[in-house]
Motif scaffolding. Structure first.
Motif, short mmCIF file in Angstrom:
data_model
loop_
_atom_site.label_atom_id
_atom_site.label_comp_id
_atom_site.label_asym_id
_atom_site.label_seq_id
_atom_site.Cartn_x
_atom_site.Cartn_y
_atom_site.Cartn_z
N PHE A 11 0.83 -1.20 0.00
CA PHE A 11 0.00 0.00 0.00
C PHE A 11 0.87 1.26 0.00
O PHE A 11 0.62 2.19 -0.77
CB PHE A 11 -0.95 0.00 1.20
N ARG A 12 1.90 1.28 0.85
CA ARG A 12 2.80 2.45 0.88
C ARG A 12 3.51 2.63 -0.46
O ARG A 12 3.69 3.76 -0.93
CB ARG A 12 3.84 2.28 2.01
N TRP A 26 1.01 2.02 -10.61
CA TRP A 26 0.12 1.73 -9.49
C TRP A 26 -0.80 0.56 -9.84
O TRP A 26 -0.97 -0.36 -9.06
CB TRP A 26 -0.69 2.97 -9.11
N ILE A 76 -2.34 2.77 8.94
CA ILE A 76 -2.61 1.45 8.37
C ILE A 76 -2.85 0.49 9.52
O ILE A 76 -1.98 0.33 10.38
CB ILE A 76 -1.45 0.99 7.47
N VAL A 87 -7.16 1.11 6.00
CA VAL A 87 -6.33 2.31 5.90
C VAL A 87 -7.19 3.55 6.11
O VAL A 87 -8.26 3.69 5.51
CB VAL A 87 -5.66 2.40 4.51
N VAL A 110 -8.28 -3.04 2.03
CA VAL A 110 -7.46 -3.56 0.93
C VAL A 110 -7.06 -5.01 1.23
O VAL A 110 -6.57 -5.30 2.31
CB VAL A 110 -6.21 -2.70 0.72
N ILE A 117 -2.70 -6.59 -5.22
CA ILE A 117 -4.01 -6.16 -4.70
C ILE A 117 -5.09 -6.96 -5.42
O ILE A 117 -5.15 -6.97 -6.66
CB ILE A 117 -4.21 -4.66 -4.92
N TYR A 120 -10.10 -3.84 -3.35
CA TYR A 120 -9.88 -2.53 -2.74
C TYR A 120 -11.24 -1.85 -2.64
O TYR A 120 -11.86 -1.55 -3.65
CB TYR A 120 -8.94 -1.72 -3.64
N ASP A 122 -12.96 1.48 -1.48
CA ASP A 122 -12.58 2.87 -1.23
C ASP A 122 -13.79 3.64 -0.71
O ASP A 122 -14.73 3.92 -1.46
CB ASP A 122 -12.07 3.48 -2.54
#
Length: 142
Positions: A11-12, A26, A76, A87, A110, A117, A120, A122
């Motif tokens: 994630f970072r 990404w 996180i 997150v 996530v 991934i 996810y 959001d």
């Protein structure tokens, strides 16, 4: 495939790529069958994108509309599932078209498997956007 397998590290890494405006890299962190969901998406916005290609198509124009500068307030949280994180974060920057400040708080759930991934969710605030509004970064792809 990325060498990073811990969900928090992946994630970072993804946040760094977003700050670099490298949407393709990404999306390369995603499994081919990955799912991106927006449970609070307003009417007319997608609620679910299935597959890496759909995620790329949806987000490819993001840097043309939002100039992200930082993700302050990043927290996180690991869960009992070693492949899932929760997150809390804030994205700040500028709206490209107007130069106005951009400041949006997110919560994301996530899931990562085999270093990619796979899911996810959001949870962003739909009140920040309006149809055709400044934060409507996908208007050129809808």
């Amino acid at each position: 495939m990325t060498m990073t397998t811990r969900p928090a590290d992946l994630f970072r890494q993804g946040l760094r790529l977003l700050l670099d405006k490298d949407i393709t890299a990404w999306v390369d962190l995603w499994d081919d069958a990955g799912v991106l969901e927006f449970p609070f998406a307003p009417e007319g916005w997608p609620k679910r994108l299935e597959g890496k290609a759909a995620v790329l198509d949806y987000l490819r124009h993001y840097p043309e509309h939002i100039d992200l500068h930082d993700f302050p307030d990043l927290e996180i949280h690991e869960t009992t599932d070693p492949g899932r994180i929760v997150v809390e974060m804030r994205g700040v920057g500028l709206l490209v078209e107007t130069g106005a400040p951009f400041d949006l708080t997110y919560v994301a759930v996530v899931t990562v498997a085999d270093g990619l991934i796979t899911h996810y969710r959001d949870y962003w605030n739909p009140l920040v956007v309006s149809p055709g509004g400044a934060a409507d970064f996908t208007r050129s792809s809808r």
